[in-house]
Design an enzyme around this catalytic site. Sequence first.
Site, PDB file in Angstrom:
ATOM      1  N   CYS A   2       0.862  -1.170   0.000  1.00  0.00           N
ATOM      2  CA  CYS A   2       0.000   0.000   0.000  1.00  0.00           C
ATOM      3  C   CYS A   2       0.903   1.225   0.000  1.00  0.00           C
ATOM      4  O   CYS A   2       1.559   1.515   1.002  1.00  0.00           O
ATOM      5  CB  CYS A   2      -0.919   0.011   1.221  1.00  0.00           C
ATOM      6  SG  CYS A   2      -1.985   1.465   1.318  1.00  0.00           S
ATOM      7  N   GLU A 107      -3.612   0.928  -6.113  1.00  0.00           N
ATOM      8  CA  GLU A 107      -2.587   0.018  -6.598  1.00  0.00           C
ATOM      9  C   GLU A 107      -2.407   0.277  -8.088  1.00  0.00           C
ATOM     10  O   GLU A 107      -3.291   0.867  -8.737  1.00  0.00           O
ATOM     11  CB  GLU A 107      -2.969  -1.450  -6.366  1.00  0.00           C
ATOM     12  CG  GLU A 107      -2.868  -1.915  -4.925  1.00  0.00           C
ATOM     13  CD  GLU A 107      -1.448  -1.909  -4.366  1.00  0.00           C
ATOM     14  OE1 GLU A 107      -0.504  -1.574  -5.123  1.00  0.00           O
ATOM     15  OE2 GLU A 107      -1.290  -2.230  -3.186  1.00  0.00           O
TER      16      GLU A 107
END
Length: 243
Positions: A2, A107
């Site tokens: 992340c 992402e």
Amino acid sequence: MCGRFTLASDPELLYGLFDDPKLQIEFTPRYNITPTQDVAVIANTQDEGEDKKVDYFHWGLIPTWAKDPKIGSRMINARSETLSEKPSFKSAYKRKRCLILADGYYEWQTVPGEKNKQPIYIRLKSQNPFAFAGLWEEWKANYMEKPLRSCTIITCPPNSYLEDIHHRMPVILPQDAYTQWLAPDEQPNETLQPLLIPYAGEEMEAYPVSRFVNRPANDSPECIAPMSDTDDNNVKYVSQSLF
């Protein structure tokens, strides 16, 4: 992993998330939070009975033994499987845990035949805020009056919904795990590891967004705006893989 996330929800939703109208929180909506910035955290520093409080910690954990705080830029994430083994994280895992507030994250997905990856925005279908499982530490140099508090986001393998996007995902804790995760006393690995699992894929959604988000200086609602097939030739592929 992340590496970027958002926190732009109405504070009232955060009060509901923690079922605590006394929760002290002030923040500016953020649509492109990046490593080394300050992030909203609830840490297990409160005494029993004390109201929960949101603090702001440096994103990128700096171990107490570090000689240079720049090491934090390489520790924005921590793998759930090795927390009890890694020198940088094992002490914090036992004693210094936190919740990192968010309402979505990004992402970047590889697109066949394309050099540039496609950014994907991931959130809960409810669009409610949530909390990443995190660890925190304090670091202090001789020249500092106060220690610097820093944190890292714990990651785990992805659920089946997200596995085509990335091989890791941040640990999103369910609300009924908050109390245990924030317990101020030392916790054994056997108690904590069962909490560090992929969040239910059926409760999540993901969609492609503009590469506008790639630039850290861009921090506006445009970052999370869904792309249409007319916006980019790559979107058709990405949309098929997600939906």
